[in-house]
Design a protein around this motif. Structure first.
Motif, PDB file in Angstrom:
ATOM      1  N   GLY A 208      -7.482  69.426 -17.485  1.00 38.22           N
ATOM      2  CA  GLY A 208      -8.441  68.546 -18.128  1.00 38.22           C
ATOM      3  C   GLY A 208      -8.878  69.133 -19.455  1.00 38.22           C
ATOM      4  O   GLY A 208      -8.102  69.810 -20.126  1.00 38.22           O
ATOM      5  N   SER A 209     -10.137  68.909 -19.788  1.00 35.89           N
ATOM      6  CA  SER A 209     -10.645  69.376 -21.072  1.00 35.89           C
ATOM      7  C   SER A 209     -12.132  69.666 -20.976  1.00 35.89           C
ATOM      8  O   SER A 209     -12.780  69.323 -20.000  1.00 35.89           O
ATOM      9  CB  SER A 209     -10.390  68.318 -22.142  1.00 35.89           C
ATOM     10  OG  SER A 209     -11.019  67.100 -21.787  1.00 35.89           O
ATOM     11  N   PHE A 210     -12.642  70.333 -22.007  1.00 38.34           N
ATOM     12  CA  PHE A 210     -14.075  70.563 -22.099  1.00 38.34           C
ATOM     13  C   PHE A 210     -14.526  70.279 -23.513  1.00 38.34           C
ATOM     14  O   PHE A 210     -13.754  70.377 -24.458  1.00 38.34           O
ATOM     15  CB  PHE A 210     -14.446  71.999 -21.680  1.00 38.34           C
ATOM     16  CG  PHE A 210     -14.059  73.045 -22.695  1.00 38.34           C
ATOM     17  CD1 PHE A 210     -14.961  73.482 -23.653  1.00 38.34           C
ATOM     18  CD2 PHE A 210     -12.791  73.599 -22.686  1.00 38.34           C
ATOM     19  CE1 PHE A 210     -14.610  74.442 -24.583  1.00 38.34           C
ATOM     20  CE2 PHE A 210     -12.428  74.563 -23.602  1.00 38.34           C
ATOM     21  CZ  PHE A 210     -13.344  74.988 -24.557  1.00 38.34           C
ATOM     22  N   ASN A 211     -15.765  69.885 -23.637  1.00 37.73           N
ATOM     23  CA  ASN A 211     -16.369  69.651 -24.940  1.00 37.73           C
ATOM     24  C   ASN A 211     -17.874  69.826 -24.778  1.00 37.73           C
ATOM     25  O   ASN A 211     -18.504  69.098 -24.005  1.00 37.73           O
ATOM     26  CB  ASN A 211     -16.050  68.247 -25.452  1.00 37.73           C
ATOM     27  CG  ASN A 211     -16.436  68.073 -26.900  1.00 37.73           C
ATOM     28  OD1 ASN A 211     -17.439  68.601 -27.368  1.00 37.73           O
ATOM     29  ND2 ASN A 211     -15.629  67.321 -27.626  1.00 37.73           N
ATOM     30  N   TRP A 212     -18.416  70.812 -25.476  1.00 38.02           N
ATOM     31  CA  TRP A 212     -19.846  71.084 -25.392  1.00 38.02           C
ATOM     32  C   TRP A 212     -20.671  69.922 -25.945  1.00 38.02           C
ATOM     33  O   TRP A 212     -21.825  69.752 -25.583  1.00 38.02           O
ATOM     34  CB  TRP A 212     -20.195  72.380 -26.118  1.00 38.02           C
ATOM     35  CG  TRP A 212     -19.692  73.581 -25.393  1.00 38.02           C
ATOM     36  CD1 TRP A 212     -18.539  74.262 -25.632  1.00 38.02           C
ATOM     37  CD2 TRP A 212     -20.306  74.239 -24.279  1.00 38.02           C
ATOM     38  NE1 TRP A 212     -18.396  75.297 -24.736  1.00 38.02           N
ATOM     39  CE2 TRP A 212     -19.470  75.310 -23.904  1.00 38.02           C
ATOM     40  CE3 TRP A 212     -21.479  74.021 -23.568  1.00 38.02           C
ATOM     41  CZ2 TRP A 212     -19.775  76.158 -22.847  1.00 38.02           C
ATOM     42  CZ3 TRP A 212     -21.779  74.866 -22.516  1.00 38.02           C
ATOM     43  CH2 TRP A 212     -20.943  75.927 -22.167  1.00 38.02           C
ATOM     44  N   CYS A 213     -20.078  69.095 -26.809  1.00 38.94           N
ATOM     45  CA  CYS A 213     -20.784  67.943 -27.373  1.00 38.94           C
ATOM     46  C   CYS A 213     -20.661  66.705 -26.497  1.00 38.94           C
ATOM     47  O   CYS A 213     -21.330  65.714 -26.730  1.00 38.94           O
ATOM     48  CB  CYS A 213     -20.238  67.628 -28.762  1.00 38.94           C
ATOM     49  SG  CYS A 213     -20.503  68.956 -29.933  1.00 38.94           S
TER      50      CYS A 213
ATOM     51  N   GLY B 191     -11.736  72.038 -26.001  1.00 37.80           N
ATOM     52  CA  GLY B 191     -10.361  72.463 -25.778  1.00 37.80           C
ATOM     53  C   GLY B 191      -9.867  72.033 -24.414  1.00 37.80           C
ATOM     54  O   GLY B 191     -10.520  71.278 -23.697  1.00 37.80           O
ATOM     55  N   GLN B 192      -8.690  72.534 -24.067  1.00 41.45           N
ATOM     56  CA  GLN B 192      -8.076  72.207 -22.788  1.00 41.45           C
ATOM     57  C   GLN B 192      -8.567  73.151 -21.706  1.00 41.45           C
ATOM     58  O   GLN B 192      -8.892  74.299 -21.973  1.00 41.45           O
ATOM     59  CB  GLN B 192      -6.559  72.333 -22.882  1.00 41.45           C
ATOM     60  CG  GLN B 192      -5.912  71.321 -23.771  1.00 41.45           C
ATOM     61  CD  GLN B 192      -4.397  71.461 -23.754  1.00 41.45           C
ATOM     62  OE1 GLN B 192      -3.842  72.402 -23.192  1.00 41.45           O
ATOM     63  NE2 GLN B 192      -3.726  70.505 -24.369  1.00 41.45           N
ATOM     64  N   LEU B 193      -8.588  72.656 -20.481  1.00 39.22           N
ATOM     65  CA  LEU B 193      -8.829  73.498 -19.316  1.00 39.22           C
ATOM     66  C   LEU B 193      -7.505  73.644 -18.590  1.00 39.22           C
ATOM     67  O   LEU B 193      -6.913  72.656 -18.148  1.00 39.22           O
ATOM     68  CB  LEU B 193      -9.882  72.874 -18.398  1.00 39.22           C
ATOM     69  CG  LEU B 193     -11.308  72.898 -18.932  1.00 39.22           C
ATOM     70  CD1 LEU B 193     -12.238  72.112 -18.014  1.00 39.22           C
ATOM     71  CD2 LEU B 193     -11.794  74.316 -19.094  1.00 39.22           C
ATOM     72  N   LEU B 194      -7.025  74.888 -18.522  1.00 40.00           N
ATOM     73  CA  LEU B 194      -5.763  75.196 -17.884  1.00 40.00           C
ATOM     74  C   LEU B 194      -6.014  75.969 -16.605  1.00 40.00           C
ATOM     75  O   LEU B 194      -6.950  76.767 -16.524  1.00 40.00           O
ATOM     76  CB  LEU B 194      -4.879  76.031 -18.818  1.00 40.00           C
ATOM     77  CG  LEU B 194      -4.601  75.440 -20.192  1.00 40.00           C
ATOM     78  CD1 LEU B 194      -3.795  76.424 -21.032  1.00 40.00           C
ATOM     79  CD2 LEU B 194      -3.891  74.109 -20.089  1.00 40.00           C
TER      80      LEU B 194
ATOM     81  N   PRO C 224     -22.943  68.355 -21.532  1.00 33.37           N
ATOM     82  CA  PRO C 224     -21.618  68.768 -21.985  1.00 33.37           C
ATOM     83  C   PRO C 224     -20.596  68.331 -20.958  1.00 33.37           C
ATOM     84  O   PRO C 224     -20.939  68.012 -19.821  1.00 33.37           O
ATOM     85  CB  PRO C 224     -21.721  70.289 -22.062  1.00 33.37           C
ATOM     86  CG  PRO C 224     -22.766  70.656 -21.066  1.00 33.37           C
ATOM     87  CD  PRO C 224     -23.730  69.505 -21.053  1.00 33.37           C
ATOM     88  N   ALA C 225     -19.335  68.302 -21.345  1.00 30.49           N
ATOM     89  CA  ALA C 225     -18.298  67.773 -20.466  1.00 30.49           C
ATOM     90  C   ALA C 225     -17.275  68.845 -20.102  1.00 30.49           C
ATOM     91  O   ALA C 225     -16.669  69.449 -20.971  1.00 30.49           O
ATOM     92  CB  ALA C 225     -17.593  66.608 -21.153  1.00 30.49           C
TER      93      ALA C 225
END
Length: 181
Positions: free
Chosen positions: A143-148, A131-134, A160-161
């Protein structure tokens, strides 16, 4: 991440029902769990261990470099929270995209910071994989995050990102004199 369980061990069906409520009824994780607990009182919510998150830098002044939201100036993360990664092969790493001759000469550089998760991010992670990072203060998109994982602009895959766009944050060097006042 978060886990839904019953008193007698893990319950995958409870996790599936929670995910269904979130997806189909547009509920957030906490509301979906509350609805499930209303129907099945022995279902419990277990949180992510707090040790997984870096301390919220807005609550301390122990870093020499702080990164702040460009919109509201809230401190988001410290220099020590940035995760380094080897530089990738630039645009050639994006094989699924056609490259023009102009792009082939592009210099490889990262346009984002990849950080460890920080305490203020916890609410964004509730029951989702990406999802998004607010900004927690002004809700500006950072930005965003993604555990994959996600691919950096330099072409390197980071997993993870937790990715913060450099053009959304300011770097502030904190002087020793700041600590004394």
């Amino acid at each position: 991440m978060y886990c839904v369980s019953s008193h007698v061990g893990q319950s995958r069906s409870a996790a599936v029902v929670t995910a269904y409520l979130m997806k189909c009824h547009k509920m957030n994780f906490v509301d979906a769990c509350a609805k499930l607990q209303q129907l099945k009182p022995d279902v419990k919510l277990r949180n992510v261990p707090k040790e997984m998150f870096a301390a919220d830098p807005s609550l301390s002044t122990c870093s020499e470099v702080a990164y702040r939201c460009k919109m509201c100036r809230r401190t988001l993360f410290n220099g020590s929270s940035i995760l380094s990664h080897p530089v990738g092969h630039g645009p050639t790493a994006f094989g699924h995209k056609k490259l023009s001759n102009q792009q082939r000469g592009y210099e490889t550089q990262c346009t984002s910071y990849f950080t460890e998760p920080v305490q203020w991010m916890e609410q964004a992670f509730l029951g989702v994989m990406n999802g998004q990072l607010l900004c927690p203060k002004c809700s500006s998109k950072l930005g965003s995050f993604n555990w994959c994982g996600e691919q950096c602009s330099c072409g390197r895959w980071v997993t993870p990102a937790f990715q913060m766009h450099k053009n959304r944050v300011d770097e502030k060097h904190i002087s020793i004199a700041t600590f004394k006042s």
